[in-house]
Scaffold this active site. Structure first.
Site, short mmCIF file in Angstrom:
data_model
loop_
_atom_site.label_atom_id
_atom_site.label_comp_id
_atom_site.label_asym_id
_atom_site.label_seq_id
_atom_site.Cartn_x
_atom_site.Cartn_y
_atom_site.Cartn_z
N GLU A 169 -5.73 -0.59 6.58
CA GLU A 169 -4.71 -1.60 6.33
C GLU A 169 -4.96 -2.80 7.24
O GLU A 169 -5.09 -2.65 8.46
CB GLU A 169 -3.32 -1.03 6.60
CG GLU A 169 -2.19 -2.04 6.44
CD GLU A 169 -0.86 -1.46 6.89
OE1 GLU A 169 -0.18 -0.85 6.05
OE2 GLU A 169 -0.53 -1.59 8.09
N LYS B 262 -3.50 2.57 9.73
CA LYS B 262 -2.44 1.57 9.64
C LYS B 262 -2.15 1.00 11.03
O LYS B 262 -2.83 1.35 12.01
CB LYS B 262 -1.20 2.17 8.99
CG LYS B 262 -1.50 2.83 7.63
CD LYS B 262 -0.27 3.20 6.87
CE LYS B 262 0.32 1.99 6.18
NZ LYS B 262 1.43 2.35 5.27
N ASP C 165 -2.23 -5.89 3.31
CA ASP C 165 -0.80 -5.61 3.41
C ASP C 165 0.03 -6.88 3.53
O ASP C 165 -0.17 -7.69 4.46
CB ASP C 165 -0.55 -4.71 4.63
CG ASP C 165 0.91 -4.27 4.71
OD1 ASP C 165 1.45 -3.81 3.68
OD2 ASP C 165 1.49 -4.38 5.79
N ARG D 46 21.29 21.48 -17.59
CA ARG D 46 21.28 20.48 -16.53
C ARG D 46 19.95 20.43 -15.80
O ARG D 46 19.42 19.35 -15.51
CB ARG D 46 22.43 20.75 -15.55
CG ARG D 46 22.54 19.77 -14.39
CD ARG D 46 22.36 18.31 -14.78
NE ARG D 46 23.21 17.90 -15.88
CZ ARG D 46 22.98 16.83 -16.63
NH1 ARG D 46 21.90 16.09 -16.43
NH2 ARG D 46 23.80 16.52 -17.61
N LYS E 184 5.28 7.83 -1.23
CA LYS E 184 6.72 7.65 -1.05
C LYS E 184 7.44 8.41 -2.17
O LYS E 184 7.98 7.83 -3.11
CB LYS E 184 7.08 6.17 -1.05
CG LYS E 184 6.46 5.43 0.14
CD LYS E 184 6.71 3.94 0.08
CE LYS E 184 6.06 3.24 1.26
NZ LYS E 184 6.18 1.77 1.21
#
Length: 281
Positions: A197, A169, A218, A102, A137
Site C-alpha cells: 500500500e 500497509k 490508497d 427465516r 471486510k
C-alpha cells in the site's frame, strides 16, 4: 443438489444456524398450531431486480428438516431476476417449511444483496479494462459465503485469508522504518506475492526496487492515480482503493489502474427484498 465451496462446510453451517434459531424447544408456534402431517406449497420470489446468490444454501435448510421436500430452483446463481420473478418452488411438510423459512430467507437475502450491489459496480466500470475486487471486510464466520456472493455479482476475490499474500500497509511500514525495508523483509521471508500500500508517489520506486509484486494505491486523487500508473508502467499490477463509491468508480477505472477494491460490497450491501409465500397443499 451439490453445493461446495473451498473451506466451507454446508452441513455444519446449516446445523449451527438452525440450532441458533430453534433454541432449546424448537418452533413452538408451528408445533402448537399446525398438524404434523399438514403440507404446504411455497414460492420464493424477488420483490426487486436482483442478482441471485444463495439458493442452494436455502435448499439445504429445507431439506435438513424435511428430507422429502420437493424443491425446484428457478434461477441460476449469478442470474439477473426482475421484480416479481420466482426463485424457488417448494412442496412439503408445513412445520418444516415454516421452521426453516427465516434461516433460508436471511441467507438468500444477504447474499443476493451483496451480489446485486457488486453487479452495479461491475457494470459501472464495464469497458474500462479494470477489474473489481472485494476485500476482507466481511462478517466474521461468513467470509467464504460473502466472497462467493461477490463472485456471483461479477467481482474477483482479493485475499481470502492473511496467508494468501503479504499486504504491507502503513502500520507495517511504521514498524519497519520505511516502505523499502518492509518489502525487503517480506522478500527475505520467502513470500512470493507482496502487495504494498502506498499513498504517495515517492513511495512507488522504493517499493518496486525492493521487490513489490502489486501496488495498492490508497486514497489517491484521480490525477495522482494517472501519474502512478504511468510511473509503474506495467511492471506490476496497480490497484486503487479507499472510499470508492458507485458514483466515482468509473472515473477511477479510467485512470488506467488494473484493479479497484471496494470494501462496501460486503460491508454495506442491503439485504435484497425477497419473500416466501406459503399456501396449503
Amino acid at each position: 443438489m451439490t453445493f461446495t465451496l473451498d473451506r466451507f462446510d454446508l452441513d455444519a453451517f446449516v446445523a449451527a444456524t438452525l440450532a441458533e434459531d430453534l433454541g432449546d424447544h424448537g418452533d413452538i408456534t408451528s408445533r402448537a398450531t399446525i398438524p404434523a402431517d399438514a403440507r404446504f406449497a411455497g414460492v420464493m420470489d424477488s420483490r426487486e431486480d436482483v442478482i441471485v446468490a444463495g439458493l442452494p444454501i436455502a435448499e439445504a435448510f429445507f431439506r435438513t428438516l424435511d428430507a422429502d421436500v420437493g424443491i425446484e430452483i428457478l434461477a441460476d446463481e449469478g442470474a439477473r431476476v426482475g421484480a416479481g420473478g420466482d426463485l424457488m418452488r417448494l412442496t412439503g411438510l408445513a412445520r418444516a417449511m415454516l421452521t426453516a423459512e427465516r434461516s433460508a430467507l436471511n441467507t438468500v437475502q444477504h447474499l443476493t444483496g451483496i451480489a446485486t450491489m457488486t453487479r452495479r459496480y461491475v457494470d459501472a466500470i464495464a469497458g474500462t479494462g479494470a477489474t473489481l475486487l472485494d476485500t476482507r471486510k466481511t462478517i466474521p464466520g461468513l467470509r467464504v459465503l460473502e466472497k462467493y456472493a461477490t463472485r456471483m455479482g461479477g467481482a474477483t476475490n482479493h485475499r481470502m485469508r492473511l496467508d494468501d499474500a503479504a499486504m504491507i500497509k502503513d502500520n507495517h511500514v511504521a514498524v519497519a522504518g520505511s516502505v523499502g525495508e518492509a518489502v525487503r523483509r517480506a522478500v527475505a521471508a520467502g513470500i512470493e506475492r507482496i502487495i504494498v500500500e502506498v499513498d504517495r508517489i515517492d513511495q512507488i520506486a522504493p517499493a518496486l526496487d525492493a521487490g513489490a509484486t502489486h501496488l495498492l494505491l490508497d486514497n489517491m486523487a484521480n490525477d495522482t492515480l494517472r501519474d502512478a500508473v504511468a510511473l509503474v508502467d506495467g511492471r506490476v499490477p496497480t490497484e486503487a482503493s479507499g472510499g470508492v463509491r458507485l458514483d466515482t468508480i468509473r472515473a477511477i477505472a479510467e485512470t488506467g489502474v488494473d484493479f479497484i477494491s471496494v470494501g462496501r460490497l460486503t460491508q454495506s450491501a442491503p439485504a435484497a427484498d425477497i419473500g416466501l409465500d406459503f399456501s396449503p397443499d
